[in-house]
Design a protein around this motif. Structure first.
Motif, PDB file in Angstrom:
ATOM      1  N   LEU A  24      67.588 -16.965  30.639  1.00  0.00           N
ATOM      2  CA  LEU A  24      68.186 -17.310  31.919  1.00  0.00           C
ATOM      3  C   LEU A  24      69.269 -16.287  32.200  1.00  0.00           C
ATOM      4  CD1 LEU A  24      68.520 -19.359  34.281  1.00  0.00           C
ATOM      5  CD2 LEU A  24      70.305 -20.433  32.890  1.00  0.00           C
ATOM      6  N   VAL A  25      69.140 -15.570  33.310  1.00  0.00           N
ATOM      7  CA  VAL A  25      70.126 -14.574  33.706  1.00  0.00           C
ATOM      8  C   VAL A  25      70.906 -15.140  34.885  1.00  0.00           C
ATOM      9  CG1 VAL A  25      70.470 -12.234  34.588  1.00  0.00           C
ATOM     10  CG2 VAL A  25      68.670 -12.678  32.900  1.00  0.00           C
ATOM     11  N   ILE A  26      72.214 -15.194  34.725  1.00  0.00           N
ATOM     12  CA  ILE A  26      73.089 -15.697  35.791  1.00  0.00           C
ATOM     13  C   ILE A  26      73.753 -14.493  36.438  1.00  0.00           C
ATOM     14  CG2 ILE A  26      75.046 -17.178  36.334  1.00  0.00           C
ATOM     15  CD1 ILE A  26      74.287 -18.690  33.660  1.00  0.00           C
ATOM     16  N   LEU A  27      73.616 -14.409  37.756  1.00  0.00           N
ATOM     17  CA  LEU A  27      74.146 -13.277  38.514  1.00  0.00           C
ATOM     18  C   LEU A  27      75.494 -13.619  39.136  1.00  0.00           C
ATOM     19  CD1 LEU A  27      70.834 -12.195  40.298  1.00  0.00           C
ATOM     20  CD2 LEU A  27      71.775 -11.377  38.118  1.00  0.00           C
ATOM     21  N   ASN A  28      76.236 -12.598  39.535  1.00  0.00           N
ATOM     22  CA  ASN A  28      77.570 -12.808  40.116  1.00  0.00           C
ATOM     23  C   ASN A  28      77.516 -13.539  41.459  1.00  0.00           C
ATOM     24  OD1 ASN A  28      76.694 -10.686  41.718  1.00  0.00           O
ATOM     25  ND2 ASN A  28      78.194  -9.223  40.932  1.00  0.00           N
ATOM     26  N   SER A  29      76.356 -13.641  42.056  1.00  0.00           N
ATOM     27  CA  SER A  29      76.186 -14.410  43.293  1.00  0.00           C
ATOM     28  C   SER A  29      76.053 -15.901  43.012  1.00  0.00           C
ATOM     29  CB  SER A  29      74.937 -13.932  44.030  1.00  0.00           C
ATOM     30  OG  SER A  29      73.775 -14.225  43.249  1.00  0.00           O
ATOM     31  N   GLU A  72      75.269  -6.848  38.338  1.00  0.00           N
ATOM     32  CA  GLU A  72      75.264  -8.192  38.913  1.00  0.00           C
ATOM     33  C   GLU A  72      75.227  -9.283  37.849  1.00  0.00           C
ATOM     34  OE1 GLU A  72      72.632  -8.725  42.455  1.00  0.00           O
ATOM     35  OE2 GLU A  72      71.985  -6.698  41.899  1.00  0.00           O
ATOM     36  N   ILE A  73      74.932  -8.929  36.607  1.00  0.00           N
ATOM     37  CA  ILE A  73      74.755  -9.915  35.540  1.00  0.00           C
ATOM     38  C   ILE A  73      76.118 -10.395  35.042  1.00  0.00           C
ATOM     39  CG2 ILE A  73      73.829 -10.321  33.226  1.00  0.00           C
ATOM     40  CD1 ILE A  73      71.820  -8.031  33.797  1.00  0.00           C
ATOM     41  N   VAL A  74      76.269 -11.723  34.962  1.00  0.00           N
ATOM     42  CA  VAL A  74      77.491 -12.283  34.375  1.00  0.00           C
ATOM     43  C   VAL A  74      77.205 -13.015  33.064  1.00  0.00           C
ATOM     44  CG1 VAL A  74      78.791 -12.412  36.517  1.00  0.00           C
ATOM     45  CG2 VAL A  74      77.435 -14.367  35.803  1.00  0.00           C
ATOM     46  N   GLU A  75      75.947 -13.443  32.870  1.00  0.00           N
ATOM     47  CA  GLU A  75      75.611 -14.095  31.607  1.00  0.00           C
ATOM     48  C   GLU A  75      74.108 -14.076  31.384  1.00  0.00           C
ATOM     49  OE1 GLU A  75      76.712 -18.045  28.979  1.00  0.00           O
ATOM     50  OE2 GLU A  75      77.099 -18.090  31.137  1.00  0.00           O
ATOM     51  N   ILE A  76      73.727 -14.025  30.112  1.00  0.00           N
ATOM     52  CA  ILE A  76      72.329 -14.134  29.691  1.00  0.00           C
ATOM     53  C   ILE A  76      72.285 -15.244  28.650  1.00  0.00           C
ATOM     54  CG2 ILE A  76      70.341 -12.994  28.637  1.00  0.00           C
ATOM     55  CD1 ILE A  76      71.693 -10.295  29.506  1.00  0.00           C
ATOM     56  N   ARG A  77      71.391 -16.220  28.869  1.00  0.00           N
ATOM     57  CA  ARG A  77      71.262 -17.363  27.968  1.00  0.00           C
ATOM     58  C   ARG A  77      69.837 -17.490  27.455  1.00  0.00           C
ATOM     59  NH1 ARG A  77      75.838 -20.157  28.281  1.00  0.00           N
ATOM     60  NH2 ARG A  77      75.040 -21.978  27.202  1.00  0.00           N
ATOM     61  N   ASP A  78      69.689 -17.980  26.232  1.00  0.00           N
ATOM     62  CA  ASP A  78      68.382 -18.304  25.681  1.00  0.00           C
ATOM     63  C   ASP A  78      67.911 -19.597  26.357  1.00  0.00           C
ATOM     64  OD1 ASP A  78      66.839 -20.106  23.613  1.00  0.00           O
ATOM     65  OD2 ASP A  78      66.482 -18.026  23.010  1.00  0.00           O
ATOM     66  N   MET A  79      66.704 -19.580  26.929  1.00  0.00           N
ATOM     67  CA  MET A  79      66.203 -20.746  27.658  1.00  0.00           C
ATOM     68  C   MET A  79      65.932 -21.932  26.734  1.00  0.00           C
ATOM     69  SD  MET A  79      65.823 -20.383  31.020  1.00  0.00           S
ATOM     70  CE  MET A  79      64.513 -21.504  31.431  1.00  0.00           C
TER      71      MET A  79
END
Length: 92
Positions: A24-29, A72-79
């Protein structure tokens, strides 16, 4: 912490290492992107790579193809575990 080219490279490296694993990639938007695999490229003069997701090869499970830049990426999580793998707020 603000994004810089080294942190952008770290985020890219995490995504490359996860090829074939759902992230799961969370973007700054605030938008969230589900990612199985990526391809990336560098535009002349750009500080950050652009990333295209879920196209190569086509995942067996349905997923959307997305496009964003590393900055743009603020976080990367293992699904599976929801564990944070990379976070801008933690310095990478």
């Amino acid at each position: 912490m603000s994004m810089n080219p080294e942190l952008g490279k770290q985020a890219l490296d995490v995504l490359l290492s996860r090829d074939g694993k759902w992230s799961l990639v969370i973007l700054n938007s605030g938008k969230e992107r589900i990612v199985l695999n990526i391809v990336y490229g560098e535009d002349m003069g750009a500080d950050y790579v652009h990333i295209t997701t879920n196209i190569c090869p086509s995942p067996k499970e349905s997923s959307d193809t997305d496009f964003f830049h590393a900055d743009e990426i603020v976080e990367i999580r293992d699904m599976e575990s929801n564990r944070s793998l990379w976070s801008l707020s933690n310095g990478g």
